[in-house]
Enzyme design. Structure first.
Site, PDB file in Angstrom:
ATOM      1  N   SER A  40      62.736  66.781 -26.694  1.00 44.06           N
ATOM      2  CA  SER A  40      64.055  66.997 -26.084  1.00 44.06           C
ATOM      3  C   SER A  40      64.707  68.253 -26.642  1.00 44.06           C
ATOM      4  CB  SER A  40      64.950  65.791 -26.375  1.00 44.06           C
ATOM      5  OG  SER A  40      65.048  65.625 -27.780  1.00 44.06           O
ATOM      6  N   HIS A  80      60.487  66.741 -20.055  1.00 41.10           N
ATOM      7  CA  HIS A  80      61.572  66.081 -20.777  1.00 41.10           C
ATOM      8  C   HIS A  80      62.194  65.026 -19.873  1.00 41.10           C
ATOM      9  CE1 HIS A  80      65.896  66.243 -22.525  1.00 41.10           C
ATOM     10  NE2 HIS A  80      65.189  65.247 -23.053  1.00 41.10           N
ATOM     11  N   GLU A 111      63.443  67.448 -16.865  1.00 40.15           N
ATOM     12  CA  GLU A 111      63.479  68.882 -17.191  1.00 40.15           C
ATOM     13  C   GLU A 111      62.035  69.315 -17.426  1.00 40.15           C
ATOM     14  OE1 GLU A 111      66.188  69.154 -20.565  1.00 40.15           O
ATOM     15  OE2 GLU A 111      67.725  70.065 -19.341  1.00 40.15           O
ATOM     16  N   ASN A 125      70.923  68.969 -22.851  1.00 39.20           N
ATOM     17  CA  ASN A 125      71.352  68.610 -24.205  1.00 39.20           C
ATOM     18  C   ASN A 125      72.066  69.767 -24.894  1.00 39.20           C
ATOM     19  OD1 ASN A 125      70.429  66.059 -23.907  1.00 39.20           O
ATOM     20  ND2 ASN A 125      68.542  66.349 -25.079  1.00 39.20           N
TER      21      ASN A 125
END
Ligand code: T1G
Length: 701
Positions: free
Chosen positions: A411, A432, A444, A482
């Site tokens: 991540s 991801h 992702e 993130n």
């Protein structure tokens, strides 16, 4: 009639065939062609009955969404539908594939409807911030009743052909070729003298005593479940008109409500979201004809929450998975978690026991890397440390066959460093997933420096098979979602130290359109998740976290969120319902004192700006760095991975709708007040000065 509408005879039957690939959307040319064909048939002495059908993979999928927001062009779809209903000669619509929105409304304007057994029908306009604007809110209730009509129109969800038959929306199911079925039904209309049967004249389904109760209940449900969403209440009002008004006035009422929705910012946002989701599937430098590899066997390394969720995503798509763990105990725990997850879906009714069995039969456990030798794709989902990834990828490089794709579910770690653990960096990519991986649609796809075009094309095609929305992102700390949520979360934390309560911050952001507030979200995922990252960052970014904040104080006090029963909120045993945590305020006040902050009353608007503008500013940096190729890709990530309301369009669309000059002005104020991390993104400064929009910006190729 014109290039997309064909008119022909078969005996006393006129066949009107629409051909507008890929989904027979109704633009101006199609509407004109249908109207011309109808008029031709009225004056054609050889013709007694009409058949409306489509060529290609589906019946009409709706009005042409690309026309919304542009000046309307005659003939309008309501006029075309009304003309078909007023036809002196009976007409049957032949539905295959999907009849959606204006497509179903066209069929409702016909006098009979037959559908292929595998067809679906629906009125999804609400998902575009609209409501059915070509008679659907008036004609559907006249066939299916108020209750069914309200459910279909407010949810926007399609129903299958059998349900449509049972709801009297269609008259008959067929199998095989739509044209043959249409001619056969039309012949029967001739043989049995089945004449004009106008949907608008049918009122029996409306004569139900509890219509007002159904309408009131739906109105209450919409107010509770869809606060802030503009079109659902208007959907209810339009259907209500079908009960209260004669058809002509009901159609006028529907038109007025439709125009209100058409002019709303939410419609613009939702149409943006619709096209943005399709746009992100395109990678400019990956030609459409790029060959893709067959993915028939998958390996997953790591049976933790993510690994099991990823494995379930694949077996749900019918792809067998070998799940690898380090020992028998860990493996059995992972397989048990998979069984429990499926059983919970069966319990909820979202999965049949039979399907659960089929899926679990595709999931095999393993302890030896050699069991992955024949896998076409292996996804690593082990602990988030480079050392752990190195060990896995070095082993995979030894055992996996040539051409196998090696993916990391990391991540935040550098995918290029991970790829360098192997001798085949061209076959390494980041996948991801978002937890729970078997539920969240966002994926992702992290493109490494050496990731080949073939591998990219393969995983993008695979994501569709998995029902995921894949967005290609570049390598940076936290990729896109993130990296941006880190800025948002930091502001949410600081607001608590400056005077807000968790309840106030969460409520303000939910009202803005987030599915869940940041504090409830942190309690859900566990406050200790970011603790180690914050400690790492305090060493490297002292200006960002000079002193331990409220998050760290809660962790130090063992209040880690739902898993410990207390965090920002308190949770009764076995309950997930947040209640005030009495231990929180003293702790907040202590932190404010330690930092020399005088607690203040903060407005909701201020809370929203601090959190959402932090997202936007970081998104502008990400865009300028070329981590994504379009601002709409960032929007798709936030709509499908972070609970950002689709009727807001996404953080970057929202910034464009506010005006980048206004966003920049506020960010400059925050920068003056809070320092470095509010440094305005250079791209934002540049576009604001030009009166530009993120949507129009293209990175240098
Ligand atoms: N208008 C214009 N383009 C459309 C379209 C539409 N209605 N539907 C799809 N496309 C394009 C899409 O952008 C893509 O383009 C290609 O077709 C394939 O679509 C008056 C006002 C039908 C279930 O909301 O749900 O009628 O990327 O990739 O996965 O009351 O398309 O190839 O350039 O999605 O097989 C109501 C929207 C409109 C249906 C097929 N109808 N479409 O899914 O293919 S409003 C809808 C879909 C209305 C009336 C109101 C899906 C699909 P490109 P795709 P798919």
């Amino acid at each position: 009639m014109n290039s997309s509408v064909n008119y022909e005879h078969q005996g006393r039957i006129a066949l009107i065939t629409l051909n507008n690939p890929p989904v027979n959307a109704l633009g101006q040319a199609q509407r004109q062609g249908l109207l011309d064909a109808l008029h031709e048939a009225q004056s054609d002495a050889q013709v007694d009955v009409l058949v409306l059908l489509c060529s290609g993979r589906t019946f009409i999928a709706g009005a042409d969404i690309k026309e919304f927001g542009k000046p309307p062009q005659a003939p309008s779809l309501p006029d075309v539908v009304n003309a078909f209903e007023q036809s002196a000669k009976p007409c049957v619509a032949v539905i295959h594939g999907m009849a959606l929105g204006g497509g179903l409304e066209m069929a409702l304007g016909c006098h009979y409807r037959i559908a292929h057994r595998d067809a679906q029908v629906g009125l999804p306009e609400v998902k575009l911030g609209l409501l059915p604007g070509a008679g659907g809110t008036q004609r559907l209730p006249r066939l299916a009743g108020i209750g069914k009509a309200l459910d279909m129109i407010v949810s926007g969800a399609p129903i299958d052909a059998l349900q449509a038959l049972e709801s009297h929306i269609i008259d008959e199911l067929f199998e095989g070729d739509p044209r043959a079925a249409g001619v056969a039904f039309a012949q029967r209309m001739l043989d049995e003298s089945l004449g004009v049967r106008r949907t608008g004249d049918q009122t029996a389904a409306l004569d139900s005593v509890d219509n007002s109760a159904l309408i009131a209940a739906k109105r209450a449900e919409v107010a509770k479940r869809m606060p802030g969403f503009f079109s659902p209440p208007r959907c209810v009002a339009a259907v209500e008109a079908a009960v209260c008004l004669p058809l002509a006035e009901g159609l006028q009422r529907e038109r007025a409500l439709f125009q209100e929705c058409l002019g709303s910012e939410q419609r613009a946002a939702l149409v943006h979201a619709f096209f943005a989701e399709r746009q992100c599937a395109r990678i400019e430098d990956v030609p459409k004809e790029t060959p893709v590899r067959a993915i028939k066997r998958v390996g997953v390394v790591g049976g933790g929450t993510m690994g099991v969720g990823i494995a379930l995503s694949f077996v749900s798509a019918g792809i067998p998975v070998t799940l690898l763990e380090i020992n028998e105990q860990a493996l059995q725990r992972a397989l048990q978690h998979a069984r429990e997850t499926c059983a919970a879906s069966v319990e909820r009714g979202s999965l049949s026991a039979e399907l659960m069995g089929q899926r679990l039969a595709l999931l095999h456990g393993g302890l030896d890397y050699n069991e992955l030798a024949e896998a076409d794709l292996v996804i690593e989902a082990v602990f988030e440390s480079l050392e752990a990834k190195r060990e896995v990828f070095e082993r995979l490089d030894q055992v996996c066959k040539p051409g196998a794709i090696l993916a990391s579910n990391t991540s935040s770690l550098d995918l290029d460093v991970i790829a360098a653990f192997t001798a085949r960096p061209q076959d390494v990519v980041g996948l991801h997933f978002f937890s729970p991986a078997n539920v969240m649609r966002l994926l992702e796809v992290v493109r490494g420096r050496d990731t080949s075009l073939e591998v990219l094309a393969t995983v993008m095609r695979l994501s569709k098979t998995l029902g995921k929305v894949a967005v290609v992102v570049g390598v940076c700390d936290g990729f896109v979602g993130n990296r941006m949520i880190f800025q948002y979360g930091r502001e949410a934390e600081f607001l608590l130290e400056e005077g807000a309560t968790p309840e106030q911050v969460d409520a303000a952001l939910r009202r803005f359109g987030l599915a869940m507030g940041p504090n409830a979200m942190r309690d859900l995922s566990g406050l200790d998740i970011g603790w180690s990252i914050r400690k790492r960052q305090r060493e490297t970014l002292p200006s960002h976290y000079p002193l331990p904040g409220v998050l760290d104080k809660l962790c130090e006090a063992g209040m880690l969120g739902q898993k410990t029963g207390r965090g920002f909120y308190r949770y009764a045993p076995g309950s997930r319902r947040p209640e005030p945590n009495p231990a929180l305020m003293p702790l907040l006040e202590a932190v404010s004192r330690e930092k020399g902050i005088t607690r203040d009353d903060l407005s909701d608007q201020y809370i929203v700006e601090r959190c959402i503008f932090a997202l936007i500013n970081e998104g502008a940096k990400i865009l300028e760095e070329g981590i994504v190729r379009r601002s709409s890709d960032i929007d798709v990530i936030y709509l499908h991975g972070y609970g950002f309301a689709a009727w807001r369009g996404g953080p970057m669309f929202y910034a464009d709708s506010l005006g980048l000059d206004k966003v920049l002005a506020r960010i400059r104020e925050f920068h003056q007040r809070f320092g470095a991390w509010w440094e305005p993104a250079p791209l934002l400064v540049k576009l604001a000065a030009q009166g530009g929009r993120f949507a129009d910006w293209k990175p240098a190729s």
